[in-house]
Design a protein around this motif. Structure first.
Motif, PDB file in Angstrom:
ATOM      1  N   ARG A 173       7.640  32.982  21.818  1.00 33.28           N
ATOM      2  CA  ARG A 173       6.423  33.806  21.776  1.00 33.28           C
ATOM      3  C   ARG A 173       5.425  33.342  22.832  1.00 33.28           C
ATOM      4  O   ARG A 173       4.746  34.158  23.464  1.00 33.28           O
ATOM      5  CB  ARG A 173       5.787  33.738  20.389  1.00 33.28           C
ATOM      6  CG  ARG A 173       6.609  34.391  19.292  1.00 33.28           C
ATOM      7  CD  ARG A 173       5.872  34.333  17.966  1.00 33.28           C
ATOM      8  NE  ARG A 173       6.705  34.795  16.868  1.00 33.28           N
ATOM      9  CZ  ARG A 173       6.301  34.889  15.611  1.00 33.28           C
ATOM     10  NH1 ARG A 173       5.064  34.556  15.299  1.00 33.28           N
ATOM     11  NH2 ARG A 173       7.123  35.312  14.669  1.00 33.28           N
ATOM     12  N   ALA A 176       6.406  34.707  26.068  1.00 34.71           N
ATOM     13  CA  ALA A 176       6.054  36.125  26.193  1.00 34.71           C
ATOM     14  C   ALA A 176       4.591  36.289  26.581  1.00 34.71           C
ATOM     15  O   ALA A 176       4.246  37.132  27.422  1.00 34.71           O
ATOM     16  CB  ALA A 176       6.345  36.851  24.877  1.00 34.71           C
ATOM     17  N   GLU A 179       4.221  35.232  30.228  1.00 36.13           N
ATOM     18  CA  GLU A 179       4.733  36.278  31.116  1.00 36.13           C
ATOM     19  C   GLU A 179       3.731  37.426  31.223  1.00 36.13           C
ATOM     20  O   GLU A 179       3.475  37.957  32.310  1.00 36.13           O
ATOM     21  CB  GLU A 179       6.064  36.790  30.569  1.00 36.13           C
ATOM     22  CG  GLU A 179       6.715  37.875  31.409  1.00 36.13           C
ATOM     23  CD  GLU A 179       8.015  38.366  30.802  1.00 36.13           C
ATOM     24  OE1 GLU A 179       8.445  39.475  31.172  1.00 36.13           O
ATOM     25  OE2 GLU A 179       8.593  37.660  29.946  1.00 36.13           O
ATOM     26  N   TRP A 180       3.149  37.797  30.086  1.00 35.84           N
ATOM     27  CA  TRP A 180       2.142  38.867  30.062  1.00 35.84           C
ATOM     28  C   TRP A 180       0.911  38.464  30.878  1.00 35.84           C
ATOM     29  O   TRP A 180       0.408  39.249  31.687  1.00 35.84           O
ATOM     30  CB  TRP A 180       1.766  39.145  28.610  1.00 35.84           C
ATOM     31  CG  TRP A 180       0.561  40.008  28.423  1.00 35.84           C
ATOM     32  CD1 TRP A 180       0.500  41.374  28.501  1.00 35.84           C
ATOM     33  CD2 TRP A 180      -0.770  39.560  28.114  1.00 35.84           C
ATOM     34  NE1 TRP A 180      -0.787  41.800  28.260  1.00 35.84           N
ATOM     35  CE2 TRP A 180      -1.582  40.717  28.020  1.00 35.84           C
ATOM     36  CE3 TRP A 180      -1.341  38.311  27.903  1.00 35.84           C
ATOM     37  CZ2 TRP A 180      -2.943  40.644  27.725  1.00 35.84           C
ATOM     38  CZ3 TRP A 180      -2.690  38.236  27.610  1.00 35.84           C
ATOM     39  CH2 TRP A 180      -3.478  39.395  27.528  1.00 35.84           C
ATOM     40  N   ARG A 208      -0.247  46.401  25.472  1.00 35.36           N
ATOM     41  CA  ARG A 208       1.071  46.090  26.036  1.00 35.36           C
ATOM     42  C   ARG A 208       1.617  44.786  25.453  1.00 35.36           C
ATOM     43  O   ARG A 208       2.801  44.687  25.113  1.00 35.36           O
ATOM     44  CB  ARG A 208       0.963  45.999  27.564  1.00 35.36           C
ATOM     45  CG  ARG A 208       2.267  45.700  28.274  1.00 35.36           C
ATOM     46  CD  ARG A 208       2.169  46.073  29.751  1.00 35.36           C
ATOM     47  NE  ARG A 208       1.009  45.464  30.397  1.00 35.36           N
ATOM     48  CZ  ARG A 208       1.010  44.238  30.913  1.00 35.36           C
ATOM     49  NH1 ARG A 208       2.103  43.492  30.828  1.00 35.36           N
ATOM     50  NH2 ARG A 208      -0.064  43.765  31.507  1.00 35.36           N
ATOM     51  N   LEU A 209       0.753  43.783  25.318  1.00 33.72           N
ATOM     52  CA  LEU A 209       1.178  42.522  24.705  1.00 33.72           C
ATOM     53  C   LEU A 209       1.583  42.743  23.257  1.00 33.72           C
ATOM     54  O   LEU A 209       2.600  42.216  22.790  1.00 33.72           O
ATOM     55  CB  LEU A 209       0.048  41.491  24.782  1.00 33.72           C
ATOM     56  CG  LEU A 209       0.315  40.167  24.052  1.00 33.72           C
ATOM     57  CD1 LEU A 209       1.510  39.436  24.658  1.00 33.72           C
ATOM     58  CD2 LEU A 209      -0.931  39.274  24.081  1.00 33.72           C
ATOM     59  N   GLY A 211       2.705  45.492  21.872  1.00 42.34           N
ATOM     60  CA  GLY A 211       3.979  46.198  21.823  1.00 42.34           C
ATOM     61  C   GLY A 211       5.152  45.310  22.176  1.00 42.34           C
ATOM     62  O   GLY A 211       6.218  45.377  21.550  1.00 42.34           O
ATOM     63  N   GLU A 212       4.967  44.445  23.167  1.00 43.88           N
ATOM     64  CA  GLU A 212       6.045  43.545  23.580  1.00 43.88           C
ATOM     65  C   GLU A 212       6.334  42.512  22.496  1.00 43.88           C
ATOM     66  O   GLU A 212       7.499  42.168  22.242  1.00 43.88           O
ATOM     67  CB  GLU A 212       5.656  42.852  24.890  1.00 43.88           C
ATOM     68  CG  GLU A 212       6.753  42.033  25.525  1.00 43.88           C
ATOM     69  CD  GLU A 212       7.932  42.867  25.994  1.00 43.88           C
ATOM     70  OE1 GLU A 212       8.989  42.271  26.266  1.00 43.88           O
ATOM     71  OE2 GLU A 212       7.814  44.108  26.076  1.00 43.88           O
ATOM     72  N   THR A 213       5.287  42.025  21.842  1.00 43.33           N
ATOM     73  CA  THR A 213       5.469  41.053  20.763  1.00 43.33           C
ATOM     74  C   THR A 213       6.227  41.679  19.598  1.00 43.33           C
ATOM     75  O   THR A 213       7.110  41.055  19.005  1.00 43.33           O
ATOM     76  CB  THR A 213       4.103  40.526  20.284  1.00 43.33           C
ATOM     77  OG1 THR A 213       3.403  39.961  21.392  1.00 43.33           O
ATOM     78  CG2 THR A 213       4.279  39.463  19.220  1.00 43.33           C
ATOM     79  N   HIS A 214       5.892  42.930  19.294  1.00 43.06           N
ATOM     80  CA  HIS A 214       6.619  43.602  18.216  1.00 43.06           C
ATOM     81  C   HIS A 214       8.060  43.882  18.609  1.00 43.06           C
ATOM     82  O   HIS A 214       8.988  43.711  17.803  1.00 43.06           O
ATOM     83  CB  HIS A 214       5.923  44.911  17.833  1.00 43.06           C
ATOM     84  CG  HIS A 214       6.668  45.670  16.778  1.00 43.06           C
ATOM     85  ND1 HIS A 214       7.379  46.819  17.044  1.00 43.06           N
ATOM     86  CD2 HIS A 214       6.847  45.414  15.454  1.00 43.06           C
ATOM     87  CE1 HIS A 214       7.947  47.245  15.938  1.00 43.06           C
ATOM     88  NE2 HIS A 214       7.643  46.417  14.957  1.00 43.06           N
ATOM     89  N   ARG A 215       8.278  44.297  19.846  1.00 40.80           N
ATOM     90  CA  ARG A 215       9.637  44.603  20.293  1.00 40.80           C
ATOM     91  C   ARG A 215      10.535  43.375  20.239  1.00 40.80           C
ATOM     92  O   ARG A 215      11.683  43.443  19.798  1.00 40.80           O
ATOM     93  CB  ARG A 215       9.601  45.150  21.727  1.00 40.80           C
ATOM     94  CG  ARG A 215      10.968  45.601  22.249  1.00 40.80           C
ATOM     95  CD  ARG A 215      10.890  46.048  23.694  1.00 40.80           C
ATOM     96  NE  ARG A 215      10.660  44.936  24.603  1.00 40.80           N
ATOM     97  CZ  ARG A 215      11.621  44.112  25.035  1.00 40.80           C
ATOM     98  NH1 ARG A 215      12.870  44.261  24.620  1.00 40.80           N
ATOM     99  NH2 ARG A 215      11.335  43.131  25.874  1.00 40.80           N
ATOM    100  N   ARG A 216       9.991  42.231  20.652  1.00 37.88           N
ATOM    101  CA  ARG A 216      10.811  41.020  20.719  1.00 37.88           C
ATOM    102  C   ARG A 216      10.915  40.286  19.391  1.00 37.88           C
ATOM    103  O   ARG A 216      11.959  39.723  19.066  1.00 37.88           O
ATOM    104  CB  ARG A 216      10.228  40.059  21.764  1.00 37.88           C
ATOM    105  CG  ARG A 216      10.322  40.532  23.192  1.00 37.88           C
ATOM    106  CD  ARG A 216       9.964  39.387  24.128  1.00 37.88           C
ATOM    107  NE  ARG A 216       9.821  39.816  25.506  1.00 37.88           N
ATOM    108  CZ  ARG A 216       9.577  38.984  26.512  1.00 37.88           C
ATOM    109  NH1 ARG A 216       9.447  37.686  26.293  1.00 37.88           N
ATOM    110  NH2 ARG A 216       9.447  39.442  27.743  1.00 37.88           N
TER     111      ARG A 216
END
Length: 266
Positions: A173, A176, A179-180, A208-209, A211-216
């Motif tokens: 996490r 992530a 990277e963001w 965006r962060l 959404g990416e956290t939820h996706r991963r």
């Protein structure tokens, strides 16, 4: 008491020492192996990304917030440039991920350390490190190793010193978020990180962060969704606490007075 390191481990350790308050590898290893300093490794200090994101989640980041992050970087790493701090954190996060999967080879498998850190480290690093410690501290290190998940003292000291004992999902996490933030720092795809670039973050970037956290990871940071766990405080708070070794409020109380404007946001 001594431990052996691979060349890449020796380089990573030297970087951690160079970004710490310790003057030698022996003093650094003595502090982390006895448990006296859990926040010395680069990966522990990377918890500042959770801390800062939690403090500012959803806000438009301006010069004041940028300066606060730079001050926190100087406090923890001795690095005031956000781009350099992120580069160092991402290097150590990648090393931990590769080591966990048994794929950490030589230094070529990692992005380079920031030039400023390389200058502090120097060259000709020994792969064997002696830990000078009194009898009681040696006993404590051996006892910590015995009650750990590691098969021997050397493995225990290496992993604790490099931060490789930290929870893998929390490190993922953190990667992530790093990277963001790197993407926000560059401002556009393909732009190389340069010294002095500013973090540009607005509401869409936080979405965006999220959404990416939820996706991963199946975790929402900002609110409810069709699936996953609602998590405004949890993921960011737990990440900061686990890596920094203290709750955000406790960490804030240890920050020097000149950083209290940032710490107060916890």
């Amino acid at each position: 008491m001594s431990i052996r390191l691979s060349r890449v481990q020796a380089a990573l350790l030297a970087e951690a020492v160079a970004c710490s308050r310790y003057r030698s590898r022996s003093a650094y290893l003595r502090a982390v192996a006895t448990g006296r300093d859990r926040r010395a490794p680069i990966l522990a200090k990377a918890g500042i990304l959770f801390f800062w994101a939690r403090a500012h989640f959803g806000e438009t980041i301006g010069p004041e917030e940028q300066e606060n992050l730079e001050r926190l970087g100087r406090f923890l790493f001795g690095i005031g440039d956000v781009g350099e701090m992120l580069a160092l954190i991402r290097r150590h996060l990648r090393a931990a991920r590769l080591a966990a999967s048994g794929r950490l080879g030589g230094a070529e498998s990692l992005p380079p350390a920031p030039e400023r850190v390389q200058q502090r480290v120097g060259s000709g690093l020994s792969t064997e490190v002696s830990i000078r410690a009194c009898r009681e501290r040696k006993r404590l290190i051996r006892e910590n190793a015995r009650y750990s998940a590691y098969s021997g003292m050397s493995g225990f000291v290496r992993h604790v010193a490099l931060g490789w004992d930290r929870n893998g999902e929390i490190l993922a996490r953190c990667a992530a978020i790093a990277e963001w933030m790197d993407g926000c720092l560059k401002g556009q795809a393909g732009l190389e990180v340069q010294v002095g670039l500013k973090v540009q973050v607005g509401p869409e970037d936080w979405k965006r962060l999220d959404g990416e956290t939820h996706r991963r990871f199946g975790v929402y940071l900002s609110g409810p969704g069709a699936s996953g766990r609602v998590d405004v405080e949890g993921a960011l708070r737990r990440g900061a606490r686990h890596l920094l070794g203290a709750a955000p409020e406790t960490f804030s109380s240890r920050v020097p007075a000149e950083l209290q404007s940032e710490a107060a946001l916890t």
